[in-house]
Motif scaffolding. Sequence first.
Motif, short mmCIF file in Angstrom:
data_model
loop_
_atom_site.label_atom_id
_atom_site.label_comp_id
_atom_site.label_asym_id
_atom_site.label_seq_id
_atom_site.Cartn_x
_atom_site.Cartn_y
_atom_site.Cartn_z
N ASN A 48 0.85 -1.19 0.00
CA ASN A 48 0.00 0.00 0.00
C ASN A 48 0.88 1.25 0.00
O ASN A 48 1.96 1.26 0.59
N GLU A 90 -0.37 0.44 11.56
CA GLU A 90 -1.34 -0.26 10.71
C GLU A 90 -2.71 0.41 10.85
O GLU A 90 -3.18 0.67 11.96
N ASP A 91 -3.32 0.70 9.72
CA ASP A 91 -4.61 1.37 9.68
C ASP A 91 -5.68 0.36 9.26
O ASP A 91 -5.62 -0.20 8.17
N ASP A 92 -6.65 0.13 10.13
CA ASP A 92 -7.71 -0.83 9.82
C ASP A 92 -8.52 -0.43 8.59
O ASP A 92 -9.15 -1.27 7.96
N ASN A 93 -8.50 0.84 8.25
CA ASN A 93 -9.22 1.33 7.08
C ASN A 93 -8.42 1.20 5.79
O ASN A 93 -8.92 1.53 4.71
N ASP A 94 -7.18 0.75 5.92
CA ASP A 94 -6.31 0.56 4.76
C ASP A 94 -5.66 -0.82 4.88
O ASP A 94 -4.48 -0.95 5.23
N PRO A 95 -6.42 -1.89 4.60
CA PRO A 95 -5.92 -3.26 4.81
C PRO A 95 -4.66 -3.54 4.02
O PRO A 95 -4.52 -3.11 2.86
#
Length: 359
Positions: A195, A220-225
């Motif tokens: 990403n 780590e962003d849960d909205n950007d797997p």
Amino acid sequence: MSESQVIVFAIPVFFAMIGMELLVGIARNKNTYRLYDAMSSISAGMLSQLVNLCVKTLGFAIYAMAYPYLAVSPLSADALWVWVAAIVLYDLAYYWNHRAGHRITLFWAAHAVHHQSEDYNLSTALRQTSTGWMFGWIFYLPLALLGFPPEVVGVAGLINLLYQYWVHTEQVGKLGWFDRVFCSPSNHRVHHAVNDAYLDKNYGGILILWDRLFGTFQEEDDNDPCRYGTRSHLHSWSPLVANLQVYRDRFAETRATRGLGNKLALWWKGPEWHAQSKPESQFDIDFIKYEPEATGPQRAVATASFMLCLIAVTALLWYAEHLGTVVVLVATLALGLIMHVFTRWHAYSSTTSVATQDH
């Protein structure tokens, strides 16, 4: 006991943890394994261990030879603080080695194999380079200057390597304060992701504090797997092809590039740099995973071939010290060729390829 024999003892533990992760993933309806991808990663690990036998852990040998000349004030291996300091400082040296492995193409060519799997699981941890021995040792020579004995640094390196095994999983979520101090599954998922926001982040091996200190940390962003692999997709299960991909492509580009400065820059600048502008293409984060079609019998033969190679490699690792250098070299070449052949074939004597969506 040699390092290769330590690895032999660790193999059952590695596979037991892989089995546990697989069962947990199935129970959660979140299986992160594909048969061929896992066998490909483990095959790359086997080849890496075989090559280490042939080069006699060159980096450690260079360190041991340089130590008497570089050590200003040799430290005692009997002091506990020396061992603790060695583990911490080795991790700092690893951070810079790892960072160079992403930002300098010459080092990326060796490191890329570890990132080529489009899955992320404990088998990915075993996907190690077979060419990193050529230059990686450079980053650890400062420890010799500080006086850390070779045997202490060797153990610190083994601890650093073994620690990183467990962080290659999607089955462990965020861990609160632990994520802020240590390399954790969440932090390392970011490191393996392609990403845009995650590229070239979280290089720490044991401590993530180095990334926070030197500006390379990304949560780590849960909205950007996370999506895994490399942006130059491998599309092969062969460990030989995996290890040679970047070298092959960069050598071809070097031959086609004019000017010595540009030719050198192709290796010393980042992997994204090219001397000649190329048509821009938008990277598709929703890419389809590589998965050639294979029949049941093809899968059975591939699995049997893989298991036989695993047994042979394990035996060679255990008995290597009692075998001559020529025997080890010939066995390594033979097993490397066998793994290349069966991984090329089990994709798998099929002329049809299919691709799979993300899990």
